[in-house]
Motif scaffolding. Structure first.
Motif, PDB file in Angstrom:
ATOM      1  N   ALA A 336       3.084  -7.470   7.024  1.00 32.07           N
ATOM      2  CA  ALA A 336       1.908  -6.972   6.307  1.00 32.07           C
ATOM      3  C   ALA A 336       2.325  -5.848   5.378  1.00 32.07           C
ATOM      4  CB  ALA A 336       0.850  -6.476   7.299  1.00 32.07           C
ATOM      5  N   LEU A 337       1.499  -5.609   4.355  1.00 31.30           N
ATOM      6  CA  LEU A 337       1.709  -4.524   3.403  1.00 31.30           C
ATOM      7  C   LEU A 337       0.499  -3.602   3.420  1.00 31.30           C
ATOM      8  CD1 LEU A 337       2.999  -6.542   0.322  1.00 31.30           C
ATOM      9  CD2 LEU A 337       4.367  -4.960   1.679  1.00 31.30           C
ATOM     10  N   THR A 338       0.736  -2.307   3.249  1.00 37.21           N
ATOM     11  CA  THR A 338      -0.351  -1.366   3.039  1.00 37.21           C
ATOM     12  C   THR A 338      -0.014  -0.474   1.856  1.00 37.21           C
ATOM     13  OG1 THR A 338      -1.774   0.315   4.061  1.00 37.21           O
ATOM     14  CG2 THR A 338       0.554   0.346   4.686  1.00 37.21           C
ATOM     15  N   VAL A 339      -1.029  -0.108   1.067  1.00 34.28           N
ATOM     16  CA  VAL A 339      -0.803   0.647  -0.164  1.00 34.28           C
ATOM     17  C   VAL A 339      -1.716   1.867  -0.222  1.00 34.28           C
ATOM     18  CG1 VAL A 339      -0.109  -1.423  -1.438  1.00 34.28           C
ATOM     19  CG2 VAL A 339      -2.504  -0.675  -1.501  1.00 34.28           C
ATOM     20  N   GLY A 340      -1.277   2.834  -1.019  1.00 36.84           N
ATOM     21  CA  GLY A 340      -2.057   4.040  -1.261  1.00 36.84           C
ATOM     22  C   GLY A 340      -1.479   4.782  -2.450  1.00 36.84           C
TER      23      GLY A 340
END
Length: 389
Positions: A336-340
């Protein structure tokens, strides 16, 4: 207790995001290349170029990274819909809607007429294909609207305009091409749910008898279009913050009845809570968030569930800072990827641990079933996922 206008405006401006798990989609990775990265993290030293044959822009660690695409605008895109490797939609500030049909080589401005002068802030977009899409504008009262196109953005029809000054719509999600929901911050102490059965052509406010009472100060965040997400034909989840704890609400009947569960993601203030959700299926989900204020730390910014959201476990190695968007990589049960605003993190163990793979600023991420992944954010940034040396 409802949010004040000032807090709501700040929530909408800095962070306040269809079922990204039901829609969890990404742009430009071949299955074999993805398998290589997951099997040997950071091992992508053999150059893999995208279809345009260009090198990735920016600076990042070896492995996964983003390749910026030319958009010709400085709008901030918090709404994103990946259809496949060729087609994606983005919705953002200044009433801006963009569409690509060539994998990001070019973007066409298909904004609804008058949306910019009217000051509409688009924060979510759900796209069914290259021609049909639904966009959500956020804000108090009549600023919250839903518009729909059936011809690739050549023309738009307004299908919902909020007339209740107490309502503030944040996100929407679709279970399929016909059935979808949108959510508003609490009205009369309960989150308000809007329902469509005809692909967004018409909308009805659902009764709130099956909705638990909201906590004091609790609301959603229109930061990434992922505060309301779905998986499968009936399951939907709603992310909250601002209350004494960050919660996730779950419905198994398309929004008629809900159960609420506290998470390990800290809340307690208007700027803190769960900002984004992604569900791989009805059982396995990831929640991300934190504190969107730049000068504040965001410990425990991610959590996971394996029981449809009945319980949440804090990530053993969370992202290093606030994150607003999250997506499962298609075809994988663990990646999974998470961005900010401060970077992108990758998990290869279903959200239990994260490592930063790109330092660029993005607000949301979405992946298509064919393995294409996109991210978008401030200053017109829209990028495709690729591999770095």
């Amino acid at each position: 207790m409802t949010l004040t206008r000032a807090v709501r405006t700040e929530r909408a401006g800095h962070a306040v995001r269809v079922g990204r798990a039901g829609r969890s989609r990404v742009a430009g990775l071949a299955g074999a290349a993805l398998a290589l990265v997951l099997a040997v993290p950071g091992a992508a030293h053999a150059q893999t170029q995208d279809r345009a044959g260009e090198r990735p822009q920016g600076h990042g660690a070896p492995g996964l990274g983003w390749r910026l695409t030319p958009t010709g605008t400085d709008a901030r895109f918090r709404g994103l819909a990946a259809v496949d490797r060729s087609v994606a939609w983005a919705a953002g500030s200044k009433g801006t809607v963009l569409r690509t049909t060539d994998g990001g080589r070019s973007w066409r401005n298909v904004s609804p007429p008058g949306a910019g002068p009217d000051g509409l802030e688009f924060r979510d977009v759900e796209a069914f294909d290259a021609r049909r899409a639904v966009v959500l504008a956020i804000g108090e009262g009549e600023a919250s609207r839903v518009l729909r196109t059936e011809d690739g953005g050549a023309t738009w029809t307004e299908s919902f305009r909020n007339t209740d000054p107490r309502a503030f719509y944040d996100c929407m999600t679709f279970f399929d091409r016909r059935h979808g929901l949108a959510m508003s911050d609490p009205v009369d102490g309960r989150f308000r749910i809007l329902s469509t059965r005809d692909g967004g052509r018409s909308w009805t406010v659902l009764p709130d008898a099956g909705m638990p009472a909201a906590l004091p100060g609790e609301a959603g965040f229109a930061a990434s279009g992922q505060c309301l997400v779905s998986a499968g034909p009936r399951d939907v989840w709603l992310a909250t913050g601002g209350g004494e704890r960050g919660r996730v609400l779950h419905s198994a009947d398309r929004g008629l009845t809900w159960t609420a569960t506290g998470t390990t993601v800290p809340a307690g203030e208007g700027a803190k809570g769960v900002f984004g959700l992604a569900f791989r299926d009805r059982w396995h989900g990831i929640a991300v968030g934190g504190d969107y204020r730049k000068d504040q730390p965001s410990p425990l910014a991610a959590a996971t569930t394996r029981d449809t959201g009945r319980t949440w476990t804090a990530a053993a190695t969370p992202p290093p800072a606030y994150r607003s968007g999250v997506a499962w990589l298609p075809g994988s049960r663990s990646a999974a990827l998470t961005v900010g605003p401060t970077g992108t993190d990758l998990s290869t163990d279903a959200g239990r641990s994260w490592r930063t793979v790109d330092p660029g600023s993005y607000d949301t991420v979405d992946c298509a079933a064919d393995g294409a992944c996109w991210a978008s954010g401030e200053q017109g940034r829209i990028a495709r996922l690729t591999l770095r040396r």
